[in-house]
Design a protein around this motif. Structure first.
Motif, PDB file in Angstrom:
ATOM      1  N   THR A  86       1.049  -1.250  -0.115  1.00 34.51           N
ATOM      2  CA  THR A  86      -0.005   0.043  -0.159  1.00 34.51           C
ATOM      3  C   THR A  86       0.827   1.246   0.113  1.00 34.51           C
ATOM      4  N   LEU A  87       2.029   1.562   0.766  1.00 38.39           N
ATOM      5  CA  LEU A  87       2.694   2.471   0.950  1.00 38.39           C
ATOM      6  C   LEU A  87       4.001   2.649  -0.088  1.00 38.39           C
ATOM      7  N   HIS A  88       4.411   1.518  -0.741  1.00 37.64           N
ATOM      8  CA  HIS A  88       5.605   1.516  -1.358  1.00 37.64           C
ATOM      9  C   HIS A  88       5.348   0.667  -2.909  1.00 37.64           C
ATOM     10  N   GLY A  89       4.372   0.304  -3.204  1.00 35.77           N
ATOM     11  CA  GLY A  89       3.970  -0.015  -4.519  1.00 35.77           C
ATOM     12  C   GLY A  89       4.304  -1.574  -5.002  1.00 35.77           C
ATOM     13  N   PHE A  90       4.728  -2.189  -3.988  1.00 35.84           N
ATOM     14  CA  PHE A  90       5.453  -3.444  -4.142  1.00 35.84           C
ATOM     15  C   PHE A  90       4.277  -4.351  -4.611  1.00 35.84           C
ATOM     16  N   GLU A  91       4.694  -5.684  -5.596  1.00 37.47           N
ATOM     17  CA  GLU A  91       3.884  -6.708  -5.381  1.00 37.47           C
ATOM     18  C   GLU A  91       4.370  -7.565  -4.610  1.00 37.47           C
ATOM     19  N   VAL A  92       3.499  -8.303  -3.579  1.00 35.99           N
ATOM     20  CA  VAL A  92       4.311  -8.980  -2.501  1.00 35.99           C
ATOM     21  C   VAL A  92       3.596 -10.411  -2.287  1.00 35.99           C
ATOM     22  N   THR A  93       4.718 -11.421  -2.501  1.00 39.03           N
ATOM     23  CA  THR A  93       4.183 -12.718  -2.378  1.00 39.03           C
ATOM     24  C   THR A  93       4.858 -13.220  -0.871  1.00 39.03           C
ATOM     25  N   ILE A  94       3.887 -13.805  -0.092  1.00 32.28           N
ATOM     26  CA  ILE A  94       4.179 -14.204   1.018  1.00 32.28           C
ATOM     27  C   ILE A  94       4.064 -15.983   1.268  1.00 32.28           C
ATOM     28  N   PHE A  95       5.398 -16.514   1.509  1.00 33.58           N
ATOM     29  CA  PHE A  95       5.401 -17.791   1.810  1.00 33.58           C
ATOM     30  C   PHE A  95       5.108 -18.251   3.339  1.00 33.58           C
ATOM     31  N   ILE A  96       4.129 -19.249   3.260  1.00 36.70           N
ATOM     32  CA  ILE A  96       3.686 -19.806   4.589  1.00 36.70           C
ATOM     33  C   ILE A  96       4.091 -21.035   4.736  1.00 36.70           C
ATOM     34  N   VAL A  97       4.329 -21.737   5.639  1.00 31.67           N
ATOM     35  CA  VAL A  97       4.806 -22.973   5.821  1.00 31.67           C
ATOM     36  C   VAL A  97       3.850 -24.036   6.410  1.00 31.67           C
ATOM     37  N   ALA A  98       3.408 -24.948   5.852  1.00 35.51           N
ATOM     38  CA  ALA A  98       2.485 -25.881   6.621  1.00 35.51           C
ATOM     39  C   ALA A  98       3.317 -26.881   7.486  1.00 35.51           C
ATOM     40  N   THR A  99       2.703 -26.814   8.655  1.00 40.65           N
ATOM     41  CA  THR A  99       3.240 -27.527   9.812  1.00 40.65           C
ATOM     42  C   THR A  99       2.466 -29.101  10.162  1.00 40.65           C
ATOM     43  N   ASP A 100       1.442 -29.326   9.573  1.00 40.39           N
ATOM     44  CA  ASP A 100       1.061 -30.706   9.474  1.00 40.39           C
ATOM     45  C   ASP A 100       0.217 -30.892   8.052  1.00 40.39           C
ATOM     46  N   PRO A 101      -0.118 -32.269   7.978  1.00 41.30           N
ATOM     47  CA  PRO A 101      -0.711 -32.468   6.521  1.00 41.30           C
ATOM     48  C   PRO A 101      -1.986 -31.943   6.358  1.00 41.30           C
ATOM     49  N   SER A 102      -2.794 -31.311   7.446  1.00 41.24           N
ATOM     50  CA  SER A 102      -4.056 -30.869   7.212  1.00 41.24           C
ATOM     51  C   SER A 102      -3.938 -29.321   7.438  1.00 41.24           C
ATOM     52  N   THR A 103      -2.933 -28.807   7.058  1.00 46.54           N
ATOM     53  CA  THR A 103      -2.614 -27.284   7.120  1.00 46.54           C
ATOM     54  C   THR A 103      -3.242 -26.762   6.039  1.00 46.54           C
ATOM     55  N   THR A 104      -4.141 -25.815   5.910  1.00 50.64           N
ATOM     56  CA  THR A 104      -4.735 -25.083   4.628  1.00 50.64           C
ATOM     57  C   THR A 104      -4.305 -23.576   4.776  1.00 50.64           C
ATOM     58  N   LYS A 105      -4.331 -22.874   3.542  1.00 50.84           N
ATOM     59  CA  LYS A 105      -3.814 -21.310   3.682  1.00 50.84           C
ATOM     60  C   LYS A 105      -5.205 -20.609   4.526  1.00 50.84           C
ATOM     61  N   SER A 106      -6.304 -21.145   3.920  1.00 53.41           N
ATOM     62  CA  SER A 106      -7.361 -20.374   4.849  1.00 53.41           C
ATOM     63  C   SER A 106      -7.545 -20.541   6.167  1.00 53.41           C
ATOM     64  N   GLN A 107      -7.173 -21.473   6.580  1.00 53.06           N
ATOM     65  CA  GLN A 107      -7.085 -22.034   8.104  1.00 53.06           C
ATOM     66  C   GLN A 107      -5.897 -20.928   8.793  1.00 53.06           C
ATOM     67  N   LEU A 108      -4.975 -21.017   8.136  1.00 48.77           N
ATOM     68  CA  LEU A 108      -3.752 -19.976   8.809  1.00 48.77           C
ATOM     69  C   LEU A 108      -4.088 -18.705   8.869  1.00 48.77           C
ATOM     70  N   LEU A 109      -5.080 -18.387   7.895  1.00 49.31           N
ATOM     71  CA  LEU A 109      -5.321 -16.774   7.546  1.00 49.31           C
ATOM     72  C   LEU A 109      -6.581 -16.499   8.310  1.00 49.31           C
ATOM     73  N   GLU A 110      -7.422 -17.450   8.910  1.00 51.10           N
ATOM     74  CA  GLU A 110      -8.754 -17.379   9.465  1.00 51.10           C
ATOM     75  C   GLU A 110      -8.679 -16.274  10.533  1.00 51.10           C
ATOM     76  N   LYS A 111      -7.516 -16.051  11.383  1.00 52.84           N
ATOM     77  CA  LYS A 111      -7.501 -14.996  12.506  1.00 52.84           C
ATOM     78  C   LYS A 111      -6.840 -13.964  12.247  1.00 52.84           C
ATOM     79  N   THR A 112      -6.686 -13.587  10.920  1.00 46.08           N
ATOM     80  CA  THR A 112      -5.615 -12.476  10.570  1.00 46.08           C
ATOM     81  C   THR A 112      -6.423 -11.513   9.438  1.00 46.08           C
ATOM     82  N   PRO A 113      -6.442 -10.126   9.799  1.00 50.84           N
ATOM     83  CA  PRO A 113      -7.165  -9.344   8.898  1.00 50.84           C
ATOM     84  C   PRO A 113      -6.201  -9.399   7.421  1.00 50.84           C
ATOM     85  N   ASN A 114      -6.879  -9.715   6.504  1.00 50.21           N
ATOM     86  CA  ASN A 114      -6.381  -9.702   5.153  1.00 50.21           C
ATOM     87  C   ASN A 114      -6.858  -9.486   3.868  1.00 50.21           C
TER      88      ASN A 114
END
Ligand code: UDP
Length: 476
Positions: free
Chosen positions: A31-59
């Protein structure tokens, strides 16, 4: 049309305490510096999903979020391995996936920003000719300890660990043995080796970003920049860019209608103490019961994020990102009748609360916290004084800084020796912070810090300017 925005990649270690500040940094780069940003997150168990990890964070910002697949690490680890070692192994095993993901990108990122467990990924940044930054999501004091520790000689190490003497960091406040970063307490523990390696790798970055601001840690920051010894340890620029907290767009995340927030709306100003031990911290069964007694005796209003006890592991459910799995309304580990007796004066929240909104609410006047750095910053930016109840990692160092240098927290002496805090003492601490002169004085000081943090973070402030410099260097 060809995308001409500079591309930044950020790698977050497992755990909400790591993910939240990385997401915030990513959003600001967009928003402030005009970058395109890719964020890598790491699954810690076989059932981890992206939406589960992001469920509790404003995004709601346009971040590309990529989940690196789960790698089975069970054969690589002793089942009793500490969380530090587990995270280190998970991160190492995810490096091939990170490399493949970057190779497959149409626009190669100009920069890779990693947090504490990601330093081995510098090698990948090097391979692709990207700039590499270390993001210390904690404070400069921890940065000083971790980067200095590998350089200390055997005698200093012996005096600190075996003789339990304070460790002198050049130009900084010494670190008491009781407060030292947990992995350094036992050189025979594998997490000691992991932490030493990280301390060696951090200074290999092109720059170090820290979630702090100049006026919060002026002495440590000046020492690290100006002291001759430090110039040999860290040769790259240090950028204090904080305070980063997930305050923005919280309304979207927890729209009104949340029962705890509605209850808070009805309470008098600064009358409620918020109790939480971070994203995964827990107490023993008996300590939880006594904490309940202490809160009840204090007769203060409270909100308590209650997580089931884990008698042998204060890290508790650190990896449980899907919080609902362990949500329970069956508080059978609390004293009999506690829930009914305190119903008018308090609210229990199973496992996960909208912390940033609770701390920002005018009815909240105190925070009993495990002193994770995100929680500390969320308390400071809302002008809320604290009761420090550190559990693990660097939290004891944070607690000492809050009490002795900043004067915005109090703590039970019993916790110095990781002892059991009695109900009367809990009652006293809560009353002190909520009702007594000491609490009022801390509130004045923490509000001053709040203002200084706001100033640093807003346009033209020291942290704002630091991040502008980093963005400029990355675009060059
Ligand atoms: N958090 C939250 N609700 C909870 C518990 C934690 O939103 O019930 C958030 C909190 O606001 C903070 C993060 O999780 O942003 C915890 O990070 P911290 O560094 O305080 O501690 P850690 O979880 O890493 O020990």
């Amino acid at each position: 049309m060809q995308n001409t925005k500079p591309h930044a990649a950020l790698l977050a270690s497992p755990g909400m305490g790591h993910l939240i500040p990385i997401l915030e940094l990513g959003k600001h780069l967009v928003t402030l510096h005009g970058f395109e940003v890719t964020i890598f997150i790491v699954a810690t168990d076989p059932s981890t999903t992206k939406s589960q990890l992001l469920e509790k964070t404003p995004n709601s910002y346009p971040l590309n979020i990529l989940l690196l697949p789960y790698k089975d690490i069970t054969s690589l680890l002793d089942p009793s391995a500490n969380i530090v070692v587990r995270i280190a192994v998970i991160m190492r095993e995810s490096l091939p996936s990170l490399r493949s993901a970057i190779t497959a990108m149409k626009i190669l990122p100009k920069v890779l920003i990693i947090d504490i467990f990601g330093t081995e990924a510098f090698e990948i940044a090097q391979q692709f000719g990207m700039r590499k930054y270390f993001f210390d999501t904690c404070n400069t004091r921890l940065l000083a300890l971790i980067t200095y520790f590998p350089t200390i000689d055997k005698e200093e190490e012996y005096n600190h660990i075996n003789k339990k003497q304070p460790l002198q960091l050049p130009g900084c406040e010494p670190v008491r043995f009781e407060d030292t970063f947990e992995p350094y307490c036992n050189p025979n523990d594998p997490m000691y080796v992991v932490s030493l390696r990280i301390g060696v790798e951090i200074p290999m970055a092109d720059g170090i970003l820290v979630n702090t601001w100049q006026d919060l840690e002026p002495i440590t920051l000046s020492a690290l920049r100006d002291d001759e010894i430090w110039r040999k340890v860290i040769k790259v620029p240090i950028y204090p860019i904080g305070p980063w907290v997930k305050l923005r767009q919280v309304e979207q995340q927890f729209p009104r209608g949340n029962k705890v927030l509605e209850w808070l709306d009805m309470q008098p100003s600064e009358s409620v103490i918020y109790v939480s031990f971070g994203s995964g911290g827990t107490l023993s069964k008996s300590q939880i019961a006594v904490l309940a007694w202490g809160l009840e005796l204090s007769q203060q209003r409270f909100i308590w994020v209650v997580r089931p006890p884990m008698d042998n592991d204060a890290h508790g459910s650190y990896f449980k990102n899907k919080h609902d799995e362990i949500d329970t309304l069956d508080y059978n580990y609390l004293p009999e009748g506690f829930v009914t007796r305190t119903h008018k004066m308090g609210r229990l929240v199973p496992t996960w609360a909208p912390q940033e909104m609770i701390l920002a609410h005018k009815s909240v006047g105190g925070f009993l916290t495990h002193c994770g750095w995100n929680s500390v910053l969320e308390s400071i930016v809302n002008g809320v004084p604290m009761i420090a109840w550190p559990l693990f990692a660097e939290q004891r160092m944070n607690a000492t800084m809050l009490m002795e240098e900043l004067g915005v927290a109090i703590k039970s002496k019993v916790l110095e020796s990781k002892g059991f805090v009695g109900r009367e003492e809990i009652e006293k601490l809560v009353r002190k912070v909520m009702e007594e002169k000491e609490g009022k004085e801390m509130r004045v000081r923490v509000k001053e810090l709040k203002c200084s943090g706001e100033k640093a973070f807003s346009k033209g402030g020291s942290s704002y300017n630091s991040l502008c410099q980093v963005a400029k260097d990355c675009k060059a």
